[in-house]
Design a protein around this motif. Structure first.
Motif, PDB file in Angstrom:
ATOM      1  N   ALA A   1       0.824  -1.211   0.000  1.00 46.07           N
ATOM      2  CA  ALA A   1       0.000   0.000   0.000  1.00 46.07           C
ATOM      3  C   ALA A   1       0.853   1.254   0.000  1.00 46.07           C
ATOM      4  O   ALA A   1       0.501   2.270  -0.601  1.00 46.07           O
TER       5      ALA A   1
ATOM      6  N   SER B   1      -4.016   2.275   2.905  1.00 43.09           N
ATOM      7  CA  SER B   1      -4.060   2.193   1.438  1.00 43.09           C
ATOM      8  C   SER B   1      -4.939   3.261   0.809  1.00 43.09           C
ATOM      9  O   SER B   1      -4.999   3.367  -0.423  1.00 43.09           O
TER      10      SER B   1
ATOM     11  N   ARG C   1      -8.218   1.006  -0.743  1.00 42.51           N
ATOM     12  CA  ARG C   1      -7.947   0.199  -1.944  1.00 42.51           C
ATOM     13  C   ARG C   1      -7.966  -1.306  -1.678  1.00 42.51           C
ATOM     14  O   ARG C   1      -7.475  -2.088  -2.495  1.00 42.51           O
TER      15      ARG C   1
END
Length: 300
Positions: A61, A95, A98
């Protein structure tokens, strides 16, 4: 129908010795999602390096900006919903929203006995999965959860602030049996399959397509029971476990043919393994990158 192409990067390389480079290259190549296995070890990789899925995805990430990230798949074999929820909320935050959680009932591999227990029967795996998924759903969507189940409990478990993705990060539920498909229909934003494992050794690609069509029909029936349109469920094929084995990665044309046949079945995402020399996932890296860069245009 647009077909997304994703990759799964096994966590077998130290981060500074090729691990980080694979994730950054995957984003450069335009993969929709970079997944990793969530196991303590796996098959022929058992006696070599193998790193944890959540720390690997956390590092990924930070090393990427756009590509989605996820597990294929997490299971109850050595996970508890309360601690997993906290890790997922943290990972979704790091992240920037995500993360996709691929989740399945687990199997009889090394994970099944690593904590010192006897392997669970298929019935017990299904029973645990049926309790694990709804509890995890609550933990990721409610600020405080108390629950007393047969296998799992939570006492005023706090999960503030929750996921960046609302109401929670998406679940991609791996299932082929009726109980798992019912969970996919109720809780899954996506459904995952590797095909029919009984066809891997002696089956044909044509038989595999027929088996996958049957799985699709069962998913549609499970959605219909809930009044849900199956078209709203993404359908993910993790490749490498059908009778085709590694042949789709032998050339761009071979992959386009394979992906096109499975897109016609209704799959919305195809996942291919990042090449690993001298393994079941060996492939020509130049061909692999050509597929990543050019297959989308040919598939339309």
């Amino acid at each position: 129908m647009n077909l997304r192409l994703s990759t799964v990067i096994l966590p077998h390389r130290p981060w500074t010795e090729g691990g980080r480079a694979a994730w950054t290259r995957a984003e450069e190549l335009g993969f929709h999602t970079g997944y990793t296995y969530d196991h303590l070890s796996w098959r022929s990789f058992r006696d070599g390096p193998w790193f944890g899925a959540i720390p690997t995805l956390t590092a990924a990430a930070e090393a990427t900006d756009r590509m989605r990230l996820g597990t294929l798949v997490t299971s109850p074999n050595y996970r508890h919903p309360v601690t997993l929820a906290k890790e997922l909320i943290s990972l979704d935050d790091i992240s920037g929203g995500r993360i996709t959680l691929g989740i399945g009932a687990g199997g009889t591999g090394f994970d099944a006995t690593a904590l010192g227990q006897e392997p669970w029967t298929p019935r017990e795996r299904a029973d645990r999965f049926a309790e694990f998924v709804p509890l995890l759903d609550r933990l990721l969507t409610e600020d405080s959860v108390s629950y007393e189940g047969v296998f799992y409990s939570a006492h005023e478990a706090r999960d503030i602030p929750g996921c960046v993705q609302r109401p929670r990060l998406p679940f991609a539920v791996a299932a082929t049996g009726p109980r798992g498909l019912a969970l996919a229909a109720r809780y899954g934003q996506a459904w995952v399959t590797t095909g029919d494992p009984t066809l891997y050794e002696q089956g044909t690609p044509e038989q595999s397509v027929q088996a996958l069509r049957g799985q699709m029909d069962k998913l549609a029936a499970a959605c219909a029971v809930l009044g849900r349109d199956v078209a709203g469920v993404d359908k993910i094929l993790l490749t490498g476990f059908t009778p085709d084995r590694g042949r789709p990665l032998e050339s761009l044309d071979a992959f386009v043919d394979f992906a096109g046949r499975h897109r016609e079945l209704g799959f919305t995402e195809i996942v291919i393994h990042w090449p690993i020399p001298h393994s079941d996932f060996a492939a020509d890296e130049k061909v692999f990158e050509q597929i990543a860069l050019d297959a989308g245009a040919q598939l339309g």
